[in-house]
Design a protein around this motif. Structure first.
Motif, short mmCIF file in Angstrom:
data_model
loop_
_atom_site.label_atom_id
_atom_site.label_comp_id
_atom_site.label_asym_id
_atom_site.label_seq_id
_atom_site.Cartn_x
_atom_site.Cartn_y
_atom_site.Cartn_z
N MET A 615 0.85 -1.19 0.00
CA MET A 615 0.00 0.00 0.00
C MET A 615 0.88 1.24 0.00
O MET A 615 2.04 1.19 0.46
CB MET A 615 -0.94 -0.03 1.21
N PRO A 616 0.37 2.38 -0.49
CA PRO A 616 1.23 3.54 -0.73
C PRO A 616 1.73 4.28 0.51
O PRO A 616 2.83 4.83 0.50
CB PRO A 616 0.34 4.46 -1.58
N ASP A 617 0.93 4.34 1.59
CA ASP A 617 1.37 5.15 2.75
C ASP A 617 2.08 4.27 3.79
O ASP A 617 3.29 4.35 3.98
CB ASP A 617 0.19 5.91 3.37
N ILE A 618 1.32 3.44 4.47
CA ILE A 618 1.89 2.47 5.41
C ILE A 618 1.63 1.08 4.81
O ILE A 618 0.48 0.72 4.54
CB ILE A 618 1.24 2.57 6.80
N ASP A 619 2.68 0.29 4.58
CA ASP A 619 2.46 -1.03 3.99
C ASP A 619 1.83 -1.96 5.03
O ASP A 619 1.71 -1.63 6.22
CB ASP A 619 3.75 -1.62 3.43
N GLY A 620 1.40 -3.13 4.57
CA GLY A 620 0.68 -4.06 5.42
C GLY A 620 1.49 -4.57 6.59
O GLY A 620 0.94 -4.85 7.67
N TYR A 621 2.82 -4.70 6.39
CA TYR A 621 3.66 -5.19 7.49
C TYR A 621 3.67 -4.19 8.66
O TYR A 621 3.50 -4.56 9.83
CB TYR A 621 5.09 -5.40 6.98
N GLU A 622 3.88 -2.91 8.33
CA GLU A 622 3.95 -1.89 9.37
C GLU A 622 2.58 -1.71 10.04
O GLU A 622 2.49 -1.55 11.27
CB GLU A 622 4.41 -0.57 8.76
N ALA A 623 1.48 -1.73 9.23
CA ALA A 623 0.14 -1.59 9.80
C ALA A 623 -0.16 -2.74 10.76
O ALA A 623 -0.77 -2.56 11.82
CB ALA A 623 -0.90 -1.54 8.68
N THR A 624 0.29 -3.94 10.40
CA THR A 624 0.07 -5.11 11.28
C THR A 624 0.77 -4.92 12.62
O THR A 624 0.19 -5.20 13.69
CB THR A 624 0.59 -6.38 10.58
N LYS A 625 2.02 -4.44 12.58
CA LYS A 625 2.75 -4.22 13.81
C LYS A 625 2.02 -3.23 14.73
O LYS A 625 1.89 -3.45 15.94
CB LYS A 625 4.15 -3.71 13.50
N GLN A 626 1.54 -2.12 14.15
CA GLN A 626 0.88 -1.09 14.95
C GLN A 626 -0.44 -1.60 15.54
O GLN A 626 -0.78 -1.31 16.70
CB GLN A 626 0.63 0.15 14.10
N ILE A 627 -1.20 -2.37 14.76
CA ILE A 627 -2.49 -2.88 15.26
C ILE A 627 -2.26 -3.91 16.35
O ILE A 627 -2.96 -3.95 17.38
CB ILE A 627 -3.29 -3.49 14.09
N LYS A 628 -1.24 -4.76 16.18
CA LYS A 628 -0.95 -5.82 17.14
C LYS A 628 -0.50 -5.26 18.50
O LYS A 628 -0.67 -5.92 19.53
CB LYS A 628 0.12 -6.75 16.58
#
Length: 687
Positions: A615-628
């Motif tokens: 994804m253009p802003d925050i990729d799925g890996y980084e978003a997963t870390k923040q949600i977790k």
């Protein structure tokens, strides 16, 4: 003298220089002596050929006028009423012809075509032109064609006049006369003589043609071709043709080239001498480094082994990619064809059938692409054999449907005969089986121009094994006996002529044989050139429980209500996922960016999140870390078209519970939902 260099090395090096240098001088001298004669012969040959072409051009135009005259004579003068139509045609066909005029027996110009630019000539009495009338009358009385000198016309312009006498019942009726200017046609003939200059004079010594500025060309008579071009029966009225080199410094340029060649030859001779000298010195040095070379040999042997391994890996990768690129065409062609058929069906059953075929072909194509993208398989040259349930006889019917249009276009009869009692389901690699059959049938269609293709399918079940026997027989061009053993090799075509007629890279049969062997089967061919070929395939699969007539029903799922978030920057992907979940009785919120997903996860507790990786802003890996960090219990499933092992490992490392590849496989999705949210047997989603 350098220390350690034997004197004989200098002497031998000098000989290696001297001998080639003497050869260069000999060749140089011989070429220099022969050059004048060579250039003179070139001028003479070129001039002779050019003269013949120029004569042929003039005679072709004269013949056109003579043909018109013959039509007038054959009709006893009746064709005079139609001569203008003929003249109009002649002007279009003969570029050198400017106009055609009729002169009566008294020497008066009665009419001209075209009239507008030639009106001043109409009514002109040529008997009053001494330079014109005497020659015109003399040649006409003899019944021969007359070509005048280069004349300035009364209506303006310059031209040759070609007089063809007309005799009706042995009585002179005048002439058909054409005005001709050959310059444009001569220029076209001279186009390929760019190194030469040409000039032509008429019998009066008037220059009427000049190509490449003859006046500025070289003047040495030894390099000038000159001849008389006799154009009519009067030998005294010939044209003078001259040809020579257009460049006045042509000889100096030729000498410059051979001087350069001599210099290059001497330099090479010197280089040979020096190489000989250094080579012998290198041999002396080599003896001193013999021990070091032994060690280097060991190192080189090790490097060679490593290189061989790398080459083997590269070959395996190349072979795999070659096979896959060819295999992709089959399901892709089916997808495109079925897409065209959808909407043309006459009933709902046909539409459902087309959609079923489309789904099957899409899955085949997806399996092939997955094989290509798995780098570990590519580099090892290993292709996995799947173990899924499918019906072999149904695939044959599907392939028949895929090829109906091309069979119809070629006018080929297709007969599919299935000898099987139950049409069993089997467990095996459906995609490879389909690729094998499609390659053989496509090959038969390609090389059959008329007649028929017959496919015989036999099925025998014993001891939980299904033995298949498939025969594809065509009435095509056949295979020569001397090439029958090589037909399954890569890139083999029967001959050049066939390759021009039938497209293809020559790897279809090779792929089929490779896949048959991969499935532990056998393939063979019988053929007679000009009468057709028959391919036979034998395969064995594990037998599944159902037969092909059994319906594959899916009970409705029972699953707890879940808060689901679908994250993907591609709106079409989100729609597909949402609709798939709705069929399972589930609803999902939507986020189109990584930031939006994190924000929504902070405001609402989600049981399940489908997370796109790219994804253009925050990729799925980084978003997963923040949600977790805030919601460790949330199940996050990675979702991406990237199916490499490194991408999957990275997803698991950042907190994803599982990793799904696009396009989403329904069976895989249900399996994952059962694993994470199924409660007891009754609440699990059943495939």
């Amino acid at each position: 003298m350098a220390k350690g260099i034997p004197p004989k090395h200098y002497f031998i090096a000098f000989l290696w220089f001297l001998i080639p240098a003497l050869v260069c001088f000999y060749v140089y001298h011989s070429y220099k002596v022969a050059l004048p004669q060579k250039l003179s012969d070139q001028v003479q040959l070129t001039g002779s050929l050019a003269t013949q072409d120029f004569k042929r051009t003039v005679r072709s135009n004269v013949q056109a006028l003579q043909n018109l005259t013959e039509r007038i004579e054959e009709t006893d003068g009746a064709y005079y009423d139609y001569w203008k139509q003929d003249a109009k045609r002649l002007l279009k066909q003969n570029e050198s012809l400017d106009f055609v005029e009729i002169i009566n027996a008294d020497g008066i110009i009665e009419d001209v075509y075209p009239r507008r630019p030639n009106v001043p000539a109409i009514g002109l009495d040529i008997s009053k032109l001494a330079y014109r009338f005497e020659d015109w009358k003399s040649k006409s009385n003899q019944g021969i064609t007359n070509i005048t000198q280069w004349l300035h016309l009364s209506q303006g312009g310059d031209s040759f006049l070609i007089d063809v006498p007309v005799y009706i019942n042995d009585e002179f009726r005048g002439t058909v006369t054409g005005g001709m200017n050959f310059n444009e046609e001569f220029d076209r003939l001279s186009y390929y003589l760019k190194d030469f200059a040409i000039q032509i004079f008429d019998e009066e010594g008037t220059q009427f043609y000049n190509y490449n500025n003859y006046d500025l060309a070289q003047k040495d008579p030894y390099y000038i071709f000159e001849t008389a071009m006799i154009m009519d029966s009067d030998l005294n009225e010939s044209w003078n043709f001259q040809l020579t080199f257009s460049n006045p410094d042509f000889f100096a340029e030729e000498m410059l080239l051979i001087n350069i060649a001599l210099a290059v030859g001497l330099i090479l001779s010197l280089a040979i001498g020096l190489l000989s000298f250094f080579n012998r010195n290198a041999q002396v040095a080599a003896r001193r480094t013999f021990i070091i070379n032994k060690e280097l040999k060991k190192v080189n042997q090790h490097l060679e082994e490593q290189t061989q391994r790398a080459n083997q890996a590269s070959i395996a990768k190349t072979e795999f990619l070659s096979n896959m690129s060819h295999e992709i065409r089959t399901p892709l062609n089916a997808i495109v064809g079925i897409t065209d058929l959808i909407g043309s069906g006459t009933n709902t059953f046909e539409e459902e059938h087309y959609l079923s075929l489309l789904k099957q072909s899409s899955k085949t194509l997806l399996n092939l692409i997955n094989d290509i993208l798995r780098l570990d398989k590519i580099e090892s040259g290993f292709s996995e054999v799947a173990h899924i349930k499918f019906c072999p006889s149904d695939i044959l019917k599907n392939i028949e449907q895929f090829n109906l249009q091309v069979l119809k276009d070629k006018g080929i009869a297709f007969e599919l005969k299935i000898e099987a009692e139950e049409h069993s389901f089997v467990l095996g690699d459906r995609a490879k089986y389909e690729q094998i059959i499609n390659n053989i049938i496509s090959n038969a269609i390609k090389f059959t121009e008329s007649g028929s293709i017959k496919v015989l399918y036999k099925e025998e079940v014993s001891e939980n094994k299904t033995h298949l026997s498939i025969s594809v027989k065509d009435t095509g061009i056949g295979i020569p006996q001397d090439k029958l053993d090589k037909i399954f090799e890569r890139f083999i075509q029967l001959d050049t002529g066939m390759r021009k007629k039938h497209s293809g890279g020559g790897i279809g049969l090779s792929i089929a044989k490779h896949l048959v062997e991969l499935l532990k089967g056998k393939i063979s061919v019988k053929s007679q050139e000009g009468k057709g070929s028959e391919f036979s395939i034998a395969l064995t699969f594990d037998t599944a429980v159902e037969n092909c007539t059994t319906k594959d029903t899916t009970p409705k799922s029972e699953i707890p209500n879940l808060n689901i978030l679908a994250v993907d920057d591609n709106k079409l992907n989100v729609i597909v996922l949402s609709q798939l979940l709705k069929k399972l009785g589930l609803d999902a919120d939507i986020a189109y960016t990584g930031k939006d997903a994190v924000s929504k996860a902070q405001k609402k507790k989600y049981d399940l999140i489908f997370m796109d990786v790219h994804m253009p802003d925050i990729d799925g890996y980084e978003a997963t870390k923040q949600i977790k960090l805030a919601n460790k219990a949330t199940v996050i499933l990675g979702l991406s078209a990237d199916s490499t092992l490194s991408a999957m490992d990275k997803g698991i490392d950042c907190g994803m519970s599982d990793y799904l590849t696009k396009p989403i496989d329904k069976s895989k999705l249900i399996l994952v939902l059962n694993e994470h949210f199924g409660i007891g047997g009754s609440q699990k989603i059943v495939i």
